[in-house]
Scaffold this active site. Structure first.
Site, short mmCIF file in Angstrom:
data_model
loop_
_atom_site.label_atom_id
_atom_site.label_comp_id
_atom_site.label_asym_id
_atom_site.label_seq_id
_atom_site.Cartn_x
_atom_site.Cartn_y
_atom_site.Cartn_z
N ASP A 66 0.87 -1.17 0.00
CA ASP A 66 0.00 0.00 0.00
C ASP A 66 0.91 1.22 0.00
O ASP A 66 1.84 1.31 0.77
CB ASP A 66 -0.88 -0.03 1.26
CG ASP A 66 -1.96 1.03 1.17
OD1 ASP A 66 -1.95 1.79 0.19
OD2 ASP A 66 -2.79 1.10 2.08
N SER A 67 0.62 2.16 -0.90
CA SER A 67 1.54 3.27 -1.14
C SER A 67 1.81 4.12 0.08
O SER A 67 2.84 4.74 0.20
CB SER A 67 0.93 4.17 -2.20
OG SER A 67 -0.29 4.66 -1.70
N GLY A 68 0.87 4.20 0.99
CA GLY A 68 1.06 5.05 2.16
C GLY A 68 0.07 6.19 2.23
O GLY A 68 0.19 7.06 3.08
N ASP A 126 -1.93 8.13 -3.10
CA ASP A 126 -3.16 8.92 -3.20
C ASP A 126 -3.26 9.83 -1.99
O ASP A 126 -2.55 9.64 -1.00
CB ASP A 126 -4.39 8.00 -3.28
CG ASP A 126 -4.55 7.16 -2.03
OD1 ASP A 126 -3.57 6.51 -1.62
OD2 ASP A 126 -5.65 7.15 -1.43
N GLN A 186 -10.77 8.38 -4.79
CA GLN A 186 -11.14 9.20 -3.63
C GLN A 186 -12.41 9.99 -3.96
O GLN A 186 -12.96 9.84 -5.05
CB GLN A 186 -9.99 10.16 -3.27
CG GLN A 186 -8.77 9.46 -2.69
CD GLN A 186 -9.02 8.79 -1.34
OE1 GLN A 186 -10.06 8.98 -0.69
NE2 GLN A 186 -8.07 7.96 -0.91
N GLY A 213 -10.30 5.98 0.95
CA GLY A 213 -10.92 6.88 1.93
C GLY A 213 -11.70 6.10 2.96
O GLY A 213 -11.48 4.91 3.17
N ASP A 263 -8.58 -6.24 2.35
CA ASP A 263 -7.50 -6.34 3.33
C ASP A 263 -8.01 -5.71 4.61
O ASP A 263 -8.81 -4.78 4.58
CB ASP A 263 -6.24 -5.58 2.87
CG ASP A 263 -6.31 -4.11 3.18
OD1 ASP A 263 -7.07 -3.40 2.48
OD2 ASP A 263 -5.65 -3.65 4.12
N CYS A 320 -9.02 -25.33 12.28
CA CYS A 320 -7.70 -24.75 12.53
C CYS A 320 -6.97 -25.51 13.65
O CYS A 320 -7.55 -26.33 14.35
CB CYS A 320 -7.81 -23.26 12.85
SG CYS A 320 -8.18 -22.92 14.59
ZN LIG Z 1 -10.45 -22.51 14.74
#
Ligand SMILES: [Zn+2]
Length: 366
Positions: A66-68, A126, A186, A213, A263, A320
């Site tokens: 991510d550009s920042g 951006d 944006q 945004g 993300d 898991c």
């Molecule tokens: Zn689990």
């Protein structure tokens, strides 16, 4: 890359308490990293010298940087002592560890850094306006985001020419052997400005587009109305990234709205804060797109006293490491004594819930 896909935030080249093998076992296919934080520690040159972030982390999956843009907002806009922004770019006066050190992030530098890091998808710098930005400030943000996107594309093409000898993009699902370039839309909650930004970016031409945004509405829920509108203004055949989205039910709503990439720090952060997601029904038997997304999960709080001698797994539907091998009682104990294994097992569980959600979404998305 297969869609939809979810990327946890490995901002500083690590998901706290997990290593790259843990991530792969859980079914996580990609991570997102942040160049500003990596520039502070270990330094972009170190990562470049060690053949890129995947080699550095021993990571076999996808990587996005991510550009920042979000850091502009969270650091500089909130506190001018952190730096300044103008059309040229951003100057940070401090590194991400708080030390006084100057960093200049122009659109060009941002592209060079991200290529040095070696991600599969890189993002144009951006200008992300604050939550309560005025219309004037949002107009400035849109104009600057378009201007910077143009400069990023030019620099990207220039660097591709220069870097033909470097390690190509690894993506078994994509024949283009180069990192993809994504631009961020944006415009706040103003549809006219969002439309103008989306149209201008589409004219420049990018591999993918992002919903930038604030994605939340006034009530704190996902502002899906704006999200859908942005999709309607962008090229149909290009992947769309809902940046920073979100809770599991937000991801389901995002997929329905036409987004492909997500993300979020939520599952990993919540795991460390003792909030685990638990399936209400067997995920193998549901179509999340046709179910009330809010009713698919509940929270499990491992520190509650009633779990101190509970032999059951945290989630009977989860496969898991935590749910297969350990009891609620043992996790309760680990959190009580604040052992780092509590973070690891809880994080593995929450990420597995997200990975499973992605699996069942893929089965049902047309
Ligand atoms: Zn689990």
């Amino acid at each position: 890359m297969r869609f939809p896909v979810y990327f946890p935030d490995a901002t500083r080249a690590v998901i706290r308490s997990l290593d790259s093998q843990d991530l792969q076992k859980v079914g996580i296919e990609g991570i997102i990293l942040n160049p500003y934080h990596l520039a502070s520690q270990p330094g972009i040159n170190v990562i470049k010298k060690l053949q890129g972030i995947k080699e550095y982390m021993s990571w076999k999956g996808f990587a996005i940087t991510d550009s920042g843009g979000w850091q502009l907002l969270s650091l500089v806009y909130k506190n001018p002592k952190f730096g300044k922004i103008n059309d040229q770019g951003v100057v940070f006066y401090k590194d991400s560890l708080g030390k006084n050190k100057k960093y200049v992030f122009t659109p060009e530098k941002s592209i060079q850094n991200q290529l040095d890091i070696g991600a599969d998808i890189i993002i144009c710098l951006d200008d992300c306006p604050g939550k309560n930005a005025s219309k004037k400030e949002i107009i400035t943000s849109v104009n600057r985001t378009i201007l910077w996107a143009k400069r990023c594309k030019t620099e990207y093409l220039k660097q591709l020419q220069k870097r033909t000898e470097t390690r190509p993009l690894y993506d078994p699902y994509d024949s283009r052997k180069r990192p993809l370039l994504l631009a961020v839309v944006q415009g706040g909650s103003n549809k006219k400005l969002r439309a103008r930004c989306a149209k201008a970016l589409a004219e420049i031409g990018f591999d993918a587009y992002g919903w930038g945004g604030w994605t939340a509405n006034a009530k704190g829920g996902l502002n899906i109305d704006i999200g859908k509108f942005i999709v309607s203004q962008l090229p149909k055949d290009k992947p769309k990234f809902a940046l920073g989205v979100g809770y599991p039910w937000d991801i389901i709503e995002g997929v329905k709205a036409g987004y492909h990439i997500f993300d979020c720090v939520i599952p990993t952060r919540e795991a460390r804060h003792k909030r685990l997601y638990v399936w209400e029904k067997d995920p193998n038997k549901i179509n999340p797109l046709k179910t009330n997304s809010r009713k698919l999960f509940r929270y499990f709080y491992p520190d509650k006293g009633k779990y101190a001698s509970d032999k059951k797994p945290v989630d009977k539907y989860c496969d898991c490491l935590l749910c297969q091998d350990y009891s609620r009682a043992y996790l309760h104990h680990l959190f009580k004594i604040k052992d780092s294994l509590s973070w690891r097992l809880a994080t593995i569980h929450n990420l597995r819930v997200y990975a499973k959600l992605i699996e069942i979404l893929r089965k049902n998305v047309k």
